[in-house]
Enzyme design. Sequence first.
Site, PDB file in Angstrom:
ATOM      1  N   GLY A 224       0.604  -1.353   0.133  1.00  8.75           N
ATOM      2  CA  GLY A 224       0.253  -0.147   0.060  1.00  8.75           C
ATOM      3  C   GLY A 224       0.947   1.146   0.010  1.00  8.75           C
ATOM      4  CG  ASN A 225      -0.438   4.762  -1.489  1.00  5.34           C
ATOM      5  OD1 ASN A 225      -1.088   5.430  -0.930  1.00  5.34           O
ATOM      6  ND2 ASN A 225      -0.839   3.951  -2.700  1.00  5.34           N
TER       7      ASN A 225
END
Length: 431
Positions: A224-225
């Site tokens: 993810g980020n």
Amino acid sequence: MRNRRIVIGVTGGIAAYKAPLVVRRLVAAGADVDVVLTRGGARFVGAATFEGLTGRAVRSEVWDAVEEETHVALARHADVVAVYPATAHTMARAASGLADDLLTTTLLATTAPVVMAPAMHTEMWEHPATRANAAVLRERGVALVGPAEGALMGGDVGAGRAVEPDAFVAAVVAALGQDRETPVGGVPDLEVVADPDEQPWAGRRVVVTAGGTREPIDPVRWLGNRSTGRMGIAIAAAAARRGADVDLVIAGSELPTPPGVTRVEVTTASEMHEQVLARADADVVVKAAAVADFRPADVAQRKLKKADGTPTLSLVPNPDILADLGRRRAEGGGGPTVLVGFAAETDDPVANGRDKLARKQADLLVVNDLTATGAGFGHDTNEVVILAADGSRTDVALTSKDEVADRLLDVVDVRLAAADPAPSREPAPGR
Ligand code: CTP
């Protein structure tokens, strides 16, 4: 407003970026609008924007069409001369009766009502010289609208901000009905407040993506980020406030849905791709989401265990949603009227942004400099540069994400208006 002739002077203040909205609203109401752009005004916004909106040549110099006596002709035929924004310098020139460019010459030659929206830093507005100039102008019958309080250029906050376009347009309309005689003691300042119920984007369809996609590795882990979704949510909320039908395609965000917005929850880039492409024929698509460029080639069906040894992740590319939208539209396959991308950059943001804008065939690209204080992921504030495919740019100094959203939608609005000045007021099918 039909057959009413309005001259709009645009001078060199940052609020000049909102002058096209003033012009657009007056044109939409049926007025004939001539724009006089000062040299300072032209540093902020290009003549082509106004010419596109008015269908008339923009005037800048007394020397442009000498045989037409432009300064006298504009002044004589105007039903109102309006200046948005009016800088301290322009107010001083008008108060002194200087006639050193086309705008001040027109102001000196006209007998029509004059309306100005002062815009400057608080210190300049409060300076005795500006106070005296404002008093002289009022005494002579000039209606000063504002200034309002709020964010100023460079991150300052205070009195000196140009009133919003709707409030200024209301003042121009009021001036049209005004007696040309100046009342004894001059005219009072106008305090015109825009109608909060006005929904200029009623009938528009807007799709906003927000948050960060999550690409599963196994049933409990993902790639993810750091995107929280705040910027995209602020844009969705701002579009809904303008009356648009808004779909928010959102990934990996716990934040609540703003009022009037339809939430479409997705997890991965592929899911976001599918949902956005299905809505690609909207008026506006804003791709604020941080989309994972790659995903694990294989998703483990069972949790990866330490005892199984160090896993090796093999990645495959995700579809590029923004680029797909841009390409489809360029190939005649349909798509939004205005396509907006985002780019979070750490090196040479504007050059990288220009490159990305061209590569992805978007109309606008909002560039975040991740190294700037208070900008980007996890902050309530942001500082951006909005790059346009026509080469122009709008700098938004550090301010709230809500304000950035509104400034972006103002830039979008000018492009929407140029493409389709009068949207259908009917709700979109199925709503
Ligand atoms: N974007 C997208 N689909 C992707 C990747 C990015 O739609 N698979 C969109 C983002 O939503 C954003 C814009 O493209 O509006 C720019 O995203 P960014 O990650 O900066 O672009 P990249 O193409 O990944 O650029 P870089 O060369 O910096 O990796």
